[in-house]
Structures are given as C-alpha cells and as structure tokens.
Design a protein around this motif. Sequence first.
Motif, PDB file in Angstrom:
ATOM      1  N   THR A   3       0.844  -1.183   0.000  1.00  0.00           N
ATOM      2  CA  THR A   3       0.000   0.000   0.000  1.00  0.00           C
ATOM      3  C   THR A   3       0.880   1.233   0.000  1.00  0.00           C
ATOM      4  O   THR A   3       1.828   1.319   0.772  1.00  0.00           O
ATOM      5  CB  THR A   3      -0.894   0.036   1.256  1.00  0.00           C
ATOM      6  N   PHE A   4       0.554   2.172  -0.860  1.00  0.00           N
ATOM      7  CA  PHE A   4       1.217   3.471  -0.843  1.00  0.00           C
ATOM      8  C   PHE A   4       0.289   4.457  -0.151  1.00  0.00           C
ATOM      9  O   PHE A   4      -0.898   4.521  -0.466  1.00  0.00           O
ATOM     10  CB  PHE A   4       1.511   3.962  -2.265  1.00  0.00           C
ATOM     11  N   SER A   5       0.825   5.214   0.786  1.00  0.00           N
ATOM     12  CA  SER A   5       0.021   6.202   1.493  1.00  0.00           C
ATOM     13  C   SER A   5       0.798   7.504   1.596  1.00  0.00           C
ATOM     14  O   SER A   5       1.958   7.505   2.014  1.00  0.00           O
ATOM     15  CB  SER A   5      -0.330   5.693   2.895  1.00  0.00           C
ATOM     16  N   GLN A   6       0.165   8.582   1.210  1.00  0.00           N
ATOM     17  CA  GLN A   6       0.760   9.914   1.347  1.00  0.00           C
ATOM     18  C   GLN A   6      -0.244  10.804   2.060  1.00  0.00           C
ATOM     19  O   GLN A   6      -0.778  11.754   1.509  1.00  0.00           O
ATOM     20  CB  GLN A   6       1.125  10.482  -0.027  1.00  0.00           C
ATOM     21  N   LEU A   7      -0.522  10.454   3.306  1.00  0.00           N
ATOM     22  CA  LEU A   7      -1.467  11.208   4.119  1.00  0.00           C
ATOM     23  C   LEU A   7      -0.718  12.113   5.082  1.00  0.00           C
ATOM     24  O   LEU A   7       0.384  11.790   5.522  1.00  0.00           O
ATOM     25  CB  LEU A   7      -2.377  10.251   4.890  1.00  0.00           C
ATOM     26  N   PRO A   8      -1.334  13.241   5.447  1.00  0.00           N
ATOM     27  CA  PRO A   8      -0.675  14.137   6.406  1.00  0.00           C
ATOM     28  C   PRO A   8      -0.621  13.521   7.797  1.00  0.00           C
ATOM     29  O   PRO A   8      -1.441  12.673   8.152  1.00  0.00           O
ATOM     30  CB  PRO A   8      -1.557  15.386   6.394  1.00  0.00           C
ATOM     31  N   GLY A   9       0.342  13.967   8.588  1.00  0.00           N
ATOM     32  CA  GLY A   9       0.372  13.598   9.995  1.00  0.00           C
ATOM     33  C   GLY A   9      -0.820  14.215  10.697  1.00  0.00           C
ATOM     34  O   GLY A   9      -1.348  15.245  10.269  1.00  0.00           O
ATOM     35  N   THR A  10      -1.251  13.595  11.787  1.00  0.00           N
ATOM     36  CA  THR A  10      -2.417  14.084  12.519  1.00  0.00           C
ATOM     37  C   THR A  10      -1.971  14.920  13.718  1.00  0.00           C
ATOM     38  O   THR A  10      -1.139  14.482  14.513  1.00  0.00           O
ATOM     39  CB  THR A  10      -3.276  12.907  13.015  1.00  0.00           C
ATOM     40  N   LEU A  11      -2.534  16.111  13.826  1.00  0.00           N
ATOM     41  CA  LEU A  11      -2.324  16.968  14.984  1.00  0.00           C
ATOM     42  C   LEU A  11      -3.661  17.632  15.300  1.00  0.00           C
ATOM     43  O   LEU A  11      -4.082  18.555  14.596  1.00  0.00           O
ATOM     44  CB  LEU A  11      -1.247  18.027  14.728  1.00  0.00           C
ATOM     45  N   ASP A  12      -4.352  17.114  16.310  1.00  0.00           N
ATOM     46  CA  ASP A  12      -5.621  17.699  16.739  1.00  0.00           C
ATOM     47  C   ASP A  12      -5.336  18.896  17.636  1.00  0.00           C
ATOM     48  O   ASP A  12      -4.376  18.881  18.421  1.00  0.00           O
ATOM     49  CB  ASP A  12      -6.460  16.664  17.484  1.00  0.00           C
ATOM     50  N   ILE A  13      -6.158  19.926  17.527  1.00  0.00           N
ATOM     51  CA  ILE A  13      -5.970  21.161  18.297  1.00  0.00           C
ATOM     52  C   ILE A  13      -7.256  21.461  19.051  1.00  0.00           C
ATOM     53  O   ILE A  13      -8.340  21.430  18.470  1.00  0.00           O
ATOM     54  CB  ILE A  13      -5.610  22.335  17.367  1.00  0.00           C
ATOM     55  N   ALA A  14      -7.146  21.742  20.349  1.00  0.00           N
ATOM     56  CA  ALA A  14      -8.302  22.114  21.176  1.00  0.00           C
ATOM     57  C   ALA A  14      -7.951  23.370  21.961  1.00  0.00           C
ATOM     58  O   ALA A  14      -6.823  23.514  22.445  1.00  0.00           O
ATOM     59  CB  ALA A  14      -8.662  20.971  22.122  1.00  0.00           C
ATOM     60  N   PHE A  15      -8.920  24.275  22.093  1.00  0.00           N
ATOM     61  CA  PHE A  15      -8.690  25.516  22.823  1.00  0.00           C
ATOM     62  C   PHE A  15     -10.017  26.102  23.267  1.00  0.00           C
ATOM     63  O   PHE A  15     -11.080  25.669  22.836  1.00  0.00           O
ATOM     64  CB  PHE A  15      -7.919  26.532  21.969  1.00  0.00           C
ATOM     65  N   VAL A  16      -9.937  27.123  24.130  1.00  0.00           N
ATOM     66  CA  VAL A  16     -11.113  27.830  24.623  1.00  0.00           C
ATOM     67  C   VAL A  16     -11.376  29.028  23.712  1.00  0.00           C
ATOM     68  O   VAL A  16     -10.455  29.789  23.387  1.00  0.00           O
ATOM     69  CB  VAL A  16     -10.903  28.292  26.082  1.00  0.00           C
ATOM     70  N   SER A  17     -12.629  29.183  23.321  1.00  0.00           N
ATOM     71  CA  SER A  17     -13.043  30.314  22.502  1.00  0.00           C
ATOM     72  C   SER A  17     -12.653  31.618  23.195  1.00  0.00           C
ATOM     73  O   SER A  17     -12.902  31.802  24.383  1.00  0.00           O
ATOM     74  CB  SER A  17     -14.557  30.265  22.294  1.00  0.00           C
ATOM     75  N   GLY A  18     -12.019  32.511  22.453  1.00  0.00           N
ATOM     76  CA  GLY A  18     -11.595  33.802  23.009  1.00  0.00           C
ATOM     77  C   GLY A  18     -10.165  33.812  23.521  1.00  0.00           C
ATOM     78  O   GLY A  18      -9.645  34.861  23.881  1.00  0.00           O
ATOM     79  N   ASP A  19      -9.492  32.646  23.553  1.00  0.00           N
ATOM     80  CA  ASP A  19      -8.089  32.580  23.966  1.00  0.00           C
ATOM     81  C   ASP A  19      -7.170  32.697  22.751  1.00  0.00           C
ATOM     82  O   ASP A  19      -7.520  32.262  21.652  1.00  0.00           O
ATOM     83  CB  ASP A  19      -7.774  31.253  24.660  1.00  0.00           C
ATOM     84  N   GLU A  20      -5.986  33.264  22.965  1.00  0.00           N
ATOM     85  CA  GLU A  20      -4.964  33.267  21.925  1.00  0.00           C
ATOM     86  C   GLU A  20      -4.356  31.868  21.848  1.00  0.00           C
ATOM     87  O   GLU A  20      -4.175  31.203  22.864  1.00  0.00           O
ATOM     88  CB  GLU A  20      -3.882  34.283  22.268  1.00  0.00           C
ATOM     89  N   VAL A  21      -4.042  31.419  20.639  1.00  0.00           N
ATOM     90  CA  VAL A  21      -3.480  30.086  20.432  1.00  0.00           C
ATOM     91  C   VAL A  21      -2.181  30.215  19.646  1.00  0.00           C
ATOM     92  O   VAL A  21      -2.131  30.915  18.637  1.00  0.00           O
ATOM     93  CB  VAL A  21      -4.460  29.189  19.644  1.00  0.00           C
ATOM     94  N   ALA A  22      -1.131  29.540  20.106  1.00  0.00           N
ATOM     95  CA  ALA A  22       0.141  29.472  19.389  1.00  0.00           C
ATOM     96  C   ALA A  22       0.638  28.034  19.437  1.00  0.00           C
ATOM     97  O   ALA A  22       0.712  27.439  20.513  1.00  0.00           O
ATOM     98  CB  ALA A  22       1.167  30.412  20.014  1.00  0.00           C
ATOM     99  N   VAL A  23       0.946  27.476  18.265  1.00  0.00           N
ATOM    100  CA  VAL A  23       1.417  26.102  18.164  1.00  0.00           C
ATOM    101  C   VAL A  23       2.789  26.113  17.502  1.00  0.00           C
ATOM    102  O   VAL A  23       2.920  26.527  16.340  1.00  0.00           O
ATOM    103  CB  VAL A  23       0.445  25.236  17.333  1.00  0.00           C
ATOM    104  N   ALA A  24       3.814  25.697  18.242  1.00  0.00           N
ATOM    105  CA  ALA A  24       5.171  25.618  17.701  1.00  0.00           C
ATOM    106  C   ALA A  24       5.325  24.291  16.957  1.00  0.00           C
ATOM    107  O   ALA A  24       4.982  23.232  17.488  1.00  0.00           O
ATOM    108  CB  ALA A  24       6.192  25.720  18.831  1.00  0.00           C
ATOM    109  N   LEU A  25       5.818  24.371  15.734  1.00  0.00           N
ATOM    110  CA  LEU A  25       6.008  23.178  14.910  1.00  0.00           C
ATOM    111  C   LEU A  25       7.471  23.075  14.503  1.00  0.00           C
ATOM    112  O   LEU A  25       8.118  24.084  14.204  1.00  0.00           O
ATOM    113  CB  LEU A  25       5.129  23.251  13.657  1.00  0.00           C
TER     114      LEU A  25
END
Length: 122
Positions: A3-25
């Motif tokens: 099988t050949f697969s070229q799918l993206p890595g999974t990174l789920d993101i959760a946060f509180v509405s109204g908060d600033e969000v920063a994700v270092a990659l």
Amino acid sequence: MATFSQLPGTLDIAFVSGDEVAVALDFDRDLTGYTITTAIYVTAVYASGGGGTGFVTGIGETAATFAISNTNLAAGQITIGLSEQQTAALSPAIAYRWYLRWVDTGQVTRTVLSGTVTVANP
C-alpha cells in the motif's frame, strides 16, 4: 499486498473560545523558500443558529486561517497562531478541521499536517 500512502500527519488542536493560540512546529527539513498555508474549515454544524452572528456555518467553508511566524526556517521551525478575536469567532456548536500545506522549492505541494479543531467554552 503493498500500500502506498501519502497522508498528512495528525495533529488535533483544542482551545477555549476567546483565547490566543500558538502552536510551535518543528519539521525535519529546511523550510527556506517554502510557501506555507493553513486553514480551519467547517465539517459539521451541531446546532442551527449556533451562537450568534458572524459564525461560519456552511460545510466546507473556511472559518479561520492561522498566522504563520517563521521562527527558524533553516531549522524547520515555525509557529502558527490564532488571535483572541479569531478563536472567539469559532463556535463550540460547529465541527472544524484544519490543515497545513506547503509548496517546496521544487513546486511540489504536500499537505503535511491536519486534524480536528475542538472549540470549548470557558
């Protein structure tokens, strides 16, 4: 069977509405010269009229885009972020997904990360 697969890595993101969000990659390659795009889009609506004016409720519609900061491109490091205003405009009554896509210096397009976005009330 192979099988050949070229799918993206999974990174789920959760946060509180109204908060600033920063994700270092941190990627294992030099990102100098890459074009990087991100978006949060609607996948389902759980409640009609879910939360007031300004909410995106059409399935497939872009709800927000991350600001991208080039922390250290040569080392493959970036930060993606959402402002307080952007997260406040997202509703817990709507299901979202996000993705990060790049076009490398050879003009090859790859979606490298994606996942669910969960918005919570405080």
